[in-house]
Design an enzyme around this catalytic site. Structure first.
Site, PDB file in Angstrom:
ATOM      1  N   HIS A 172       2.375 -65.121  79.232  1.00 16.84           N
ATOM      2  CA  HIS A 172       1.625 -63.948  79.062  1.00 16.84           C
ATOM      3  C   HIS A 172       1.555 -63.021  80.018  1.00 16.84           C
ATOM      4  O   HIS A 172       1.664 -61.856  80.040  1.00 16.84           O
ATOM      5  CB  HIS A 172       0.210 -64.392  78.246  1.00 16.84           C
ATOM      6  CG  HIS A 172      -0.710 -63.374  78.056  1.00 16.84           C
ATOM      7  ND1 HIS A 172      -0.587 -62.623  77.068  1.00 16.84           N
ATOM      8  CD2 HIS A 172      -1.676 -62.558  79.129  1.00 16.84           C
ATOM      9  CE1 HIS A 172      -1.663 -61.580  77.143  1.00 16.84           C
ATOM     10  NE2 HIS A 172      -2.286 -61.963  78.103  1.00 16.84           N
TER      11      HIS A 172
ATOM     12  N   ARG B  94      13.015 -55.225  67.127  1.00 22.57           N
ATOM     13  CA  ARG B  94      12.992 -56.596  66.523  1.00 22.57           C
ATOM     14  C   ARG B  94      11.735 -56.871  65.442  1.00 22.57           C
ATOM     15  O   ARG B  94      10.415 -56.985  65.969  1.00 22.57           O
ATOM     16  CB  ARG B  94      12.338 -57.395  67.800  1.00 22.57           C
ATOM     17  CG  ARG B  94      13.515 -57.878  68.832  1.00 22.57           C
ATOM     18  CD  ARG B  94      12.896 -58.712  69.861  1.00 22.57           C
ATOM     19  NE  ARG B  94      14.083 -59.104  70.544  1.00 22.57           N
ATOM     20  CZ  ARG B  94      14.504 -58.845  71.648  1.00 22.57           C
ATOM     21  NH1 ARG B  94      14.005 -57.894  72.428  1.00 22.57           N
ATOM     22  NH2 ARG B  94      15.611 -59.384  72.419  1.00 22.57           N
TER      23      ARG B  94
ATOM     24  N   ARG C  68      16.712 -54.486  63.140  1.00 22.64           N
ATOM     25  CA  ARG C  68      17.516 -55.457  62.952  1.00 22.64           C
ATOM     26  C   ARG C  68      16.589 -56.284  61.867  1.00 22.64           C
ATOM     27  O   ARG C  68      15.353 -56.256  62.006  1.00 22.64           O
ATOM     28  CB  ARG C  68      17.436 -56.330  64.448  1.00 22.64           C
ATOM     29  CG  ARG C  68      17.927 -57.731  64.092  1.00 22.64           C
ATOM     30  CD  ARG C  68      18.076 -58.394  65.409  1.00 22.64           C
ATOM     31  NE  ARG C  68      16.668 -59.016  65.881  1.00 22.64           N
ATOM     32  CZ  ARG C  68      16.610 -59.661  66.949  1.00 22.64           C
ATOM     33  NH1 ARG C  68      17.718 -59.883  67.834  1.00 22.64           N
ATOM     34  NH2 ARG C  68      15.493 -60.079  67.170  1.00 22.64           N
TER      35      ARG C  68
ATOM     36  N   GLU D 225      26.654 -62.130  68.818  1.00 18.69           N
ATOM     37  CA  GLU D 225      26.109 -62.877  69.489  1.00 18.69           C
ATOM     38  C   GLU D 225      26.405 -64.334  69.411  1.00 18.69           C
ATOM     39  O   GLU D 225      25.788 -65.240  70.333  1.00 18.69           O
ATOM     40  CB  GLU D 225      24.534 -62.674  69.265  1.00 18.69           C
ATOM     41  CG  GLU D 225      23.982 -62.829  67.955  1.00 18.69           C
ATOM     42  CD  GLU D 225      22.563 -62.531  67.819  1.00 18.69           C
ATOM     43  OE1 GLU D 225      21.749 -62.451  68.750  1.00 18.69           O
ATOM     44  OE2 GLU D 225      22.178 -62.371  66.778  1.00 18.69           O
TER      45      GLU D 225
ATOM     46  N   ASN E 222      21.943 -62.532  75.057  1.00 21.68           N
ATOM     47  CA  ASN E 222      21.130 -63.433  75.302  1.00 21.68           C
ATOM     48  C   ASN E 222      21.540 -64.448  74.488  1.00 21.68           C
ATOM     49  O   ASN E 222      21.283 -65.704  75.009  1.00 21.68           O
ATOM     50  CB  ASN E 222      19.534 -63.069  74.673  1.00 21.68           C
ATOM     51  CG  ASN E 222      18.909 -61.878  75.320  1.00 21.68           C
ATOM     52  OD1 ASN E 222      19.453 -61.424  76.316  1.00 21.68           O
ATOM     53  ND2 ASN E 222      18.096 -61.304  74.613  1.00 21.68           N
ATOM     54  N   ASP E 223      21.767 -64.257  73.266  1.00 17.76           N
ATOM     55  CA  ASP E 223      22.451 -65.502  72.646  1.00 17.76           C
ATOM     56  C   ASP E 223      24.071 -65.905  72.870  1.00 17.76           C
ATOM     57  O   ASP E 223      24.372 -66.989  73.059  1.00 17.76           O
ATOM     58  CB  ASP E 223      22.242 -65.488  70.956  1.00 17.76           C
ATOM     59  CG  ASP E 223      21.030 -65.883  70.608  1.00 17.76           C
ATOM     60  OD1 ASP E 223      20.407 -66.780  71.071  1.00 17.76           O
ATOM     61  OD2 ASP E 223      20.326 -65.049  69.880  1.00 17.76           O
TER      62      ASP E 223
ATOM     63  N   ARG F 202      19.382 -71.395  75.999  1.00 21.09           N
ATOM     64  CA  ARG F 202      18.672 -70.394  76.713  1.00 21.09           C
ATOM     65  C   ARG F 202      17.407 -70.724  77.237  1.00 21.09           C
ATOM     66  O   ARG F 202      16.806 -69.831  78.203  1.00 21.09           O
ATOM     67  CB  ARG F 202      18.810 -69.275  75.982  1.00 21.09           C
ATOM     68  CG  ARG F 202      17.848 -68.861  74.688  1.00 21.09           C
ATOM     69  CD  ARG F 202      18.354 -67.759  73.956  1.00 21.09           C
ATOM     70  NE  ARG F 202      17.286 -66.742  74.055  1.00 21.09           N
ATOM     71  CZ  ARG F 202      17.339 -65.672  73.007  1.00 21.09           C
ATOM     72  NH1 ARG F 202      18.203 -65.460  72.218  1.00 21.09           N
ATOM     73  NH2 ARG F 202      16.377 -64.862  73.172  1.00 21.09           N
TER      74      ARG F 202
ATOM     75  N   CYS G 288      22.465 -54.969  73.268  1.00 18.21           N
ATOM     76  CA  CYS G 288      20.944 -55.092  73.216  1.00 18.21           C
ATOM     77  C   CYS G 288      20.303 -56.197  73.611  1.00 18.21           C
ATOM     78  O   CYS G 288      19.107 -56.628  73.851  1.00 18.21           O
ATOM     79  CB  CYS G 288      20.391 -54.989  71.798  1.00 18.21           C
ATOM     80  SG  CYS G 288      20.864 -56.083  70.506  1.00 18.21           S
TER      81      CYS G 288
HETATM   82  C1  PEP Z   1      20.268 -61.239  71.806  1.00 16.61           C
HETATM   83  O1  PEP Z   1      20.445 -62.631  71.406  1.00 16.61           O
HETATM   84  O2  PEP Z   1      21.088 -60.847  72.840  1.00 16.61           O
HETATM   85  C2  PEP Z   1      19.210 -60.479  71.279  1.00 16.61           C
HETATM   86  C3  PEP Z   1      18.874 -59.356  71.660  1.00 16.61           C
HETATM   87  O3  PEP Z   1      18.365 -61.019  70.387  1.00 16.61           O
HETATM   88  P1  PEP Z   1      17.260 -62.076  70.583  1.00 16.61           P
HETATM   89  O4  PEP Z   1      17.034 -62.094  72.131  1.00 16.61           O
HETATM   90  O5  PEP Z   1      16.330 -61.618  69.607  1.00 16.61           O
HETATM   91  O6  PEP Z   1      17.895 -63.545  70.370  1.00 16.61           O
HETATM   92 MG    MG Z   2      19.992 -63.231  69.499  1.00 16.42          MG
END
Ligand code: PEP
Ligand code: MG
Length: 587
Positions: free
Chosen positions: A203, A310, A346, A445, A468-469, A479, A516
């Site tokens: 936080h 999101r 999304r 992703e 990110n994924d 992750r 993204c």
């Molecule tokens: C990603 O996976 O890059 C992404 C933007 O989605 P999230 O971080 O919500 O899994």
């Molecule tokens: Mg993702």
């Protein structure tokens, strides 16, 4: 001088005296007053049970009134998404099971009001912690925060006063800061944060980033040795805190801080121009958002639209599924903020580390490889269809596009499109107005989607790469697991090759492609992504000014050369060394 190391939670440099914030633990006071060793506290009721329970009820009412005020203040300062936590805190106060448990503790266990509150809340918090799930562990922290608030009211303790009454600029030093602590703080006087515990998604870290306050978290107990008033330098770029720096060091850091602030101010002023390279190649720099407030904030930072809304945040922090009508209102509110700017919504991405308290999901051995996002939506039409209906309705006369997360196969794209067509037919049959020309894209992703991007591209309007994924699946490293964090690297050649392939496949089919994931806002990666031909960069709003300035400082020929040189490197370290050797701007 000492250097303490932690996690670089919020960029920037702060210099100032330490305010050591160590709120008394009300529970510990109670236990020691009663002479008990360890929990549970055994303060016996001094008065009769009915009178003690009345004290509890009064304290709950006062806490509710306080929390309403805290919610309003947070809403104005940090936006709806973060303020929502105080709505959840209010719900705990009227939770029938919790209230009944406090009463039972007073009547059956003969506890006093303070102890009954502590035992009841702590019991509930422990149950949530035992679920071994990140979402519920955070709820356990929230329960303890509320418990402390109620007990402070009962005992008349005032420790948050110090934070709301700050009258001169300070660096806050604390073991950790609860949402209530940060909400009540007089933020105009906070130069920086350092905490002993907490990670990059804690936080404190999130609030610090929203407010642009430099922060280092997860420093460990050494931090707590710092004496009040000690001069500190918080280096939020590198995750370091320097104590009692000498005059030369102070001068050096003050200069760095001033340069950084001047650059941020200049970048922000220029951020309202469309993003383009020095030779006029246009790209879009857009934002990742979670609600209408963050959309508004993003426009202020120069976002040219939204590349990732999101929607799951509308589903979290509540006790039941939002109805189609509620969703429609929320999506329309965001679309109204954006006007003609593009808005990519999304569809629901839950599962993995994001769980809904009201959707019972069986525990999974590998949640990130399990029943999440589009997989879950395709299985549960009563979740997916109302969301699609709400989006299509909110999209009327607006520049809205729909994006499906976690696509692994072409069949999933086709099935999702079939559901969308069915929903469109229903709306048309009902005579409900909706946008009939919404574009459809997918998140790339999962490596399977990246590898067969050429086959998927003709069946969608656009791609958005979710690094990110994509990174975690490409390198098989969870992750959220620190032990394998060394593998999680956006600059790994395997990740770069996949990205390059996706961009080439999209362009080959005449489709545009965005990104993204966090990598899109990383100034180290931006020149490389630009050179690979990425069309849209979607990032946290605060990164936008620096990203636009960096893009504007490069020509397309330069960016292409950087990309082709980087793609020849064999390890992530070699790529990083090469990029750093160019001496380009850092965010
Ligand atoms: C990603 O996976 O890059 C992404 C933007 O989605 P999230 O971080 O919500 O899994
Ligand atoms: Mg993702």
């Amino acid at each position: 001088m000492r250097t303490l190391r932690g996690l670089a939670a919020s960029a920037g440099i702060a210099i100032g005296p330490a305010l050591v914030y160590a709120p008394d633990d009300v529970g510990a006071q109670l236990s020691s007053q009663a002479g008990a060793k360890g929990p549970p506290p055994v303060v016996r009721a001094a008065r009769d049970a009915a009178a003690e329970f009345t004290r509890v009820e009064r304290a709950l009412n006062v806490a509710e009134a306080q929390l309403k005020g805290v919610y309003e203040k947070s809403l104005a300062e940090v936006g709806e998404e973060t303020a929502a936590i105080f709505l959840a805190h209010q719900e705990f106060l009227s939770d029938p099971a919790l209230v009944a448990e406090m009463k039972r503790q007073i009547e059956a266990q003969h506890l006093g009001a303070e102890a009954a509150v502590e035992v009841a809340f702590e019991g509930y918090a422990k149950q949530l912690e035992a679920l071994d799930d990140a979402y519920y562990r955070e709820r356990a922290l929230d329960l303890r925060d509320v418990s402390r608030r109620v007990r402070r009211i009962l005992t008349g303790a005032q420790d948050q006063e110090t934070l709301s009454n700050l009258s001169s600029p300070v660096v806050i030093v604390a073991r950790d800061l609860t949402p209530s602590d940060t909400a009540q703080m007089n933020k105009a006087m906070v130069l920086g944060f350092c905490t002993a515990t907490g990670g990059l998604t804690s936080h404190t870290a999130i609030i610090a980033r929203i407010l642009g306050i430099p922060a280092v978290v997860g420093i460990g107990d050494d931090l707590l040795q710092i004496q009040p008033g000690t001069t500190l330098i918080v280096n939020g770029q590198e995750g370091r805190v320097l104590t009692e720096p000498d005059a030369a060091m102070l001068q050096d850091y003050a200069r760095q801080r001033d340069l950084l602030v001047a650059k941020q101010t200049k970048d922000k002023e220029a951020a309202h121009k469309p993003a383009s390279t020095s030779d006029g190649h246009r790209v879009e720099v857009v934002a990742n958002i979670a609600d209408a407030t963050s959309a508004q904030v993003a426009l202020g930072f120069g976002a040219e639209g939204v590349g990732l809304f999101r929607t799951e945040y509308l589903f979290l922090n509540r006790q039941s599924m939002p109805s189609e009508e509620e969703q429609f209102r929320d999506y329309r509110a965001v679309a109204d903020v954006l006007g003609d700017h593009p808005l990519i919504i999304r569809t629901l991405d839950i599962g993995g580390d994001k769980q809904l308290p009201y959707l019972k999901m069986a525990p999974e051995m590998n949640p990130f490889l399990g029943w999440r996002a589009i997989r879950l939506c395709l299985d549960i039409p009563h979740i997916f269809e109302p969301q699609l209906r709400a989006i299509l309705r909110a999209a009327l006369d607006r520049n809205v596009q729909i994006m499906f997360p976690m696509i692994a196969t072409l069949e999933e794209v086709r099935r999702a499109r079939q559901v969308l067509e069915r929903v469109e037919q229903q709306l048309a049959a009902e005579g409900v107005p909706f946008n009939t020309r919404v574009q459809i894209g997918i998140m790339v992703e999962i490596p399977s989607a990246a590898v067969m991007a050429d086959l998927i591209a003709p069946e969608v309007d656009f791609f958005s790469i979710g690094t990110n994924d994509l990174i975690q699946y490409t390198l098989a490293c969870d992750r959220v697991n620190e032990k394998v964090a060394y593998l999680y690297d956006p600059l790994h050649p395997a990740v770069l090759r996949l990205i390059q392939g996706v961009i080439a496949a999209a362009h080959g089919a005449g489709r545009w492609v965005g990104m993204c994931g966090e990598m899109a806002g990383d100034c180290e990666a931006i020149p490389l992504l630009l050179g690979m031909g990425l069309d849209e960069f979607s990032m946290n709003a605060a990164c936008i000014p620096a990203a636009k300035a960096l893009i504007g400082s490069l020509s397309m020929a330069q960016a292409r050369e950087i990309a082709s040189n980087a793609l020849m490197r064999r390890t992530a370290e070699e790529v990083r060394e090469y990029l750093r050797s160019l001496g380009l701007a850092r965010c």
